[in-house]
Scaffold this motif. Structure first.
Motif, PDB file in Angstrom:
ATOM      1  N   CYS A  30     -17.675 -31.133   8.534  1.00 64.60           N
ATOM      2  CA  CYS A  30     -16.697 -30.104   8.918  1.00 64.60           C
ATOM      3  C   CYS A  30     -17.352 -29.128   9.900  1.00 64.60           C
ATOM      4  O   CYS A  30     -18.381 -28.532   9.591  1.00 64.60           O
ATOM      5  CB  CYS A  30     -16.207 -29.360   7.669  1.00 64.60           C
ATOM      6  SG  CYS A  30     -14.915 -28.140   8.031  1.00 64.60           S
ATOM      7  N   PRO A  31     -16.795 -28.974  11.104  1.00 70.48           N
ATOM      8  CA  PRO A  31     -17.419 -28.113  12.104  1.00 70.48           C
ATOM      9  C   PRO A  31     -17.657 -26.696  11.580  1.00 70.48           C
ATOM     10  O   PRO A  31     -16.830 -26.146  10.843  1.00 70.48           O
ATOM     11  CB  PRO A  31     -16.383 -28.102  13.245  1.00 70.48           C
ATOM     12  CG  PRO A  31     -15.623 -29.381  13.081  1.00 70.48           C
ATOM     13  CD  PRO A  31     -15.551 -29.603  11.595  1.00 70.48           C
ATOM     14  N   ALA A  49     -14.707 -25.337   6.102  1.00 73.62           N
ATOM     15  CA  ALA A  49     -13.579 -25.279   5.165  1.00 73.62           C
ATOM     16  C   ALA A  49     -13.815 -26.038   3.863  1.00 73.62           C
ATOM     17  O   ALA A  49     -12.974 -25.995   2.972  1.00 73.62           O
ATOM     18  CB  ALA A  49     -12.328 -25.834   5.855  1.00 73.62           C
ATOM     19  N   ILE A  50     -14.963 -26.742   3.757  1.00 73.93           N
ATOM     20  CA  ILE A  50     -15.184 -27.600   2.591  1.00 73.93           C
ATOM     21  C   ILE A  50     -16.312 -27.042   1.728  1.00 73.93           C
ATOM     22  O   ILE A  50     -17.347 -26.626   2.247  1.00 73.93           O
ATOM     23  CB  ILE A  50     -15.502 -29.047   3.030  1.00 73.93           C
ATOM     24  CG1 ILE A  50     -14.421 -29.557   3.993  1.00 73.93           C
ATOM     25  CG2 ILE A  50     -15.616 -29.962   1.815  1.00 73.93           C
ATOM     26  CD1 ILE A  50     -14.619 -30.993   4.455  1.00 73.93           C
ATOM     27  N   CYS A  77      -8.990 -24.588   7.048  1.00 75.15           N
ATOM     28  CA  CYS A  77      -8.934 -25.962   7.578  1.00 75.15           C
ATOM     29  C   CYS A  77      -7.905 -26.074   8.700  1.00 75.15           C
ATOM     30  O   CYS A  77      -6.715 -25.849   8.486  1.00 75.15           O
ATOM     31  CB  CYS A  77      -8.576 -26.924   6.447  1.00 75.15           C
ATOM     32  SG  CYS A  77      -8.244 -28.603   7.025  1.00 75.15           S
ATOM     33  N   SER A  78      -8.392 -26.484   9.866  1.00 76.17           N
ATOM     34  CA  SER A  78      -7.510 -26.629  11.034  1.00 76.17           C
ATOM     35  C   SER A  78      -6.769 -27.956  11.031  1.00 76.17           C
ATOM     36  O   SER A  78      -5.871 -28.159  11.844  1.00 76.17           O
ATOM     37  CB  SER A  78      -8.337 -26.535  12.314  1.00 76.17           C
ATOM     38  OG  SER A  78      -9.156 -27.686  12.434  1.00 76.17           O
ATOM     39  N   GLY A  79      -7.176 -28.868  10.146  1.00 76.38           N
ATOM     40  CA  GLY A  79      -6.590 -30.203  10.140  1.00 76.38           C
ATOM     41  C   GLY A  79      -7.141 -31.089  11.239  1.00 76.38           C
ATOM     42  O   GLY A  79      -6.499 -32.057  11.648  1.00 76.38           O
ATOM     43  N   CYS A  80      -8.330 -30.829  11.676  1.00 80.29           N
ATOM     44  CA  CYS A  80      -8.890 -31.381  12.943  1.00 80.29           C
ATOM     45  C   CYS A  80      -8.873 -32.907  13.190  1.00 80.29           C
ATOM     46  O   CYS A  80      -8.603 -33.278  14.335  1.00 80.29           O
ATOM     47  CB  CYS A  80     -10.276 -30.814  13.174  1.00 80.29           C
ATOM     48  SG  CYS A  80     -11.569 -31.233  12.065  1.00 80.29           S
ATOM     49  N   PRO A  81      -9.119 -33.876  12.441  1.00 78.39           N
ATOM     50  CA  PRO A  81      -9.580 -34.022  11.074  1.00 78.39           C
ATOM     51  C   PRO A  81     -10.900 -34.809  11.021  1.00 78.39           C
ATOM     52  O   PRO A  81     -10.920 -35.977  10.570  1.00 78.39           O
ATOM     53  CB  PRO A  81      -8.452 -34.846  10.453  1.00 78.39           C
ATOM     54  CG  PRO A  81      -8.065 -35.786  11.599  1.00 78.39           C
ATOM     55  CD  PRO A  81      -8.510 -35.139  12.891  1.00 78.39           C
ATOM     56  N   VAL A  82     -11.992 -34.207  11.405  1.00 83.28           N
ATOM     57  CA  VAL A  82     -13.294 -34.885  11.451  1.00 83.28           C
ATOM     58  C   VAL A  82     -13.695 -35.456  10.084  1.00 83.28           C
ATOM     59  O   VAL A  82     -14.206 -36.574   9.979  1.00 83.28           O
ATOM     60  CB  VAL A  82     -14.374 -33.893  11.943  1.00 83.28           C
ATOM     61  CG1 VAL A  82     -15.758 -34.505  11.849  1.00 83.28           C
ATOM     62  CG2 VAL A  82     -14.085 -33.463  13.373  1.00 83.28           C
ATOM     63  N   CYS A  83     -13.443 -34.696   9.028  1.00 85.77           N
ATOM     64  CA  CYS A  83     -13.895 -35.123   7.695  1.00 85.77           C
ATOM     65  C   CYS A  83     -13.260 -36.433   7.256  1.00 85.77           C
ATOM     66  O   CYS A  83     -13.887 -37.236   6.560  1.00 85.77           O
ATOM     67  CB  CYS A  83     -13.579 -34.033   6.671  1.00 85.77           C
ATOM     68  SG  CYS A  83     -11.819 -33.633   6.547  1.00 85.77           S
ATOM     69  N   PHE A 120     -15.095 -24.004  11.401  1.00 85.48           N
ATOM     70  CA  PHE A 120     -14.075 -24.054  10.345  1.00 85.48           C
ATOM     71  C   PHE A 120     -14.718 -23.824   8.975  1.00 85.48           C
ATOM     72  O   PHE A 120     -14.216 -23.025   8.201  1.00 85.48           O
ATOM     73  CB  PHE A 120     -13.318 -25.381  10.378  1.00 85.48           C
ATOM     74  CG  PHE A 120     -12.676 -25.648  11.712  1.00 85.48           C
ATOM     75  CD1 PHE A 120     -11.911 -24.672  12.338  1.00 85.48           C
ATOM     76  CD2 PHE A 120     -12.842 -26.853  12.370  1.00 85.48           C
ATOM     77  CE1 PHE A 120     -11.323 -24.893  13.577  1.00 85.48           C
ATOM     78  CE2 PHE A 120     -12.261 -27.091  13.613  1.00 85.48           C
ATOM     79  CZ  PHE A 120     -11.502 -26.115  14.213  1.00 85.48           C
ATOM     80  N   ILE A 155     -11.268 -28.469  -0.213  1.00 88.87           N
ATOM     81  CA  ILE A 155     -10.979 -27.915   1.112  1.00 88.87           C
ATOM     82  C   ILE A 155     -10.174 -26.636   0.909  1.00 88.87           C
ATOM     83  O   ILE A 155      -9.181 -26.634   0.166  1.00 88.87           O
ATOM     84  CB  ILE A 155     -10.180 -28.907   1.977  1.00 88.87           C
ATOM     85  CG1 ILE A 155     -11.042 -30.143   2.294  1.00 88.87           C
ATOM     86  CG2 ILE A 155      -9.694 -28.246   3.262  1.00 88.87           C
ATOM     87  CD1 ILE A 155     -10.318 -31.253   3.039  1.00 88.87           C
ATOM     88  N   ARG A 186      -5.885 -30.290   5.284  1.00 86.09           N
ATOM     89  CA  ARG A 186      -6.167 -31.500   4.497  1.00 86.09           C
ATOM     90  C   ARG A 186      -6.518 -31.090   3.076  1.00 86.09           C
ATOM     91  O   ARG A 186      -6.901 -29.952   2.812  1.00 86.09           O
ATOM     92  CB  ARG A 186      -7.338 -32.260   5.129  1.00 86.09           C
ATOM     93  CG  ARG A 186      -7.034 -32.772   6.532  1.00 86.09           C
ATOM     94  CD  ARG A 186      -6.288 -34.073   6.461  1.00 86.09           C
ATOM     95  NE  ARG A 186      -5.786 -34.501   7.762  1.00 86.09           N
ATOM     96  CZ  ARG A 186      -5.437 -35.765   8.023  1.00 86.09           C
ATOM     97  NH1 ARG A 186      -5.524 -36.682   7.088  1.00 86.09           N
ATOM     98  NH2 ARG A 186      -4.970 -36.094   9.205  1.00 86.09           N
TER      99      ARG A 186
END
Ligand code: SF4
Ligand code: SF4
Length: 109
Positions: A48-49, A54-55, A69-75, A52, A64, A31
């Motif tokens: 963001c977990p 990532a942010i 970033c796994s693209g999970c996408p919780v954020c 990851f 990001i 993302r």
């Protein structure tokens, strides 16, 4: 994530930092945050977990790091202004940014 898995997950994040690369088994694209729409509230950063991580809030903007970033996408679900988009054409992160990214401690307390 189960806490028992935290050291392994953190070690994997550290590997991604060392290799400057995404995990090979991640199927979703990363993302990206559209800076012109972002209100720098940091909700995404907090969501963001840890595995990851990532942010990053760089002061003037929130970004990001696609390699993390796994693209999970919780954020995406947390952003109040919907300014986090799929980034199919992501570019490698600058070395100057990597120097600010800290590895996660892997040992259990
Ligand atoms: S999509 Fe997931 S891994 Fe990527 S920045 Fe958002 S919360 Fe973190
Ligand atoms: S949640 Fe959305 S508005 Fe808030 S810092 Fe993240 S991208 Fe910007």
């Amino acid at each position: 994530m189960n806490d028992d898995n935290a050291p392994a997950a953190n070690a994997e994040r550290n590997e991604r930092i060392a290799n400057r690369s995404r995990a090979a088994n991640w199927k979703k694209p990363p993302r990206r945050i559209e800076t012109s729409e972002c209100i720098t509230c940091d909700s995404c950063l907090r969501s963001c977990p840890e595995e990851f991580g990532a942010i990053f809030d760089r002061g003037l903007d929130v970004v990001i790091v696609p390699e993390l970033c796994s693209g999970c996408p919780v954020c995406v679900l947390e952003c109040p202004v919907d300014c986090i988009y799929v980034d199919e054409d992501w570019a490698p992160t600058d070395e100057s940014m990597w120097s600010h990214i800290e590895v996660t401690p892997v040992s259990a307390p």
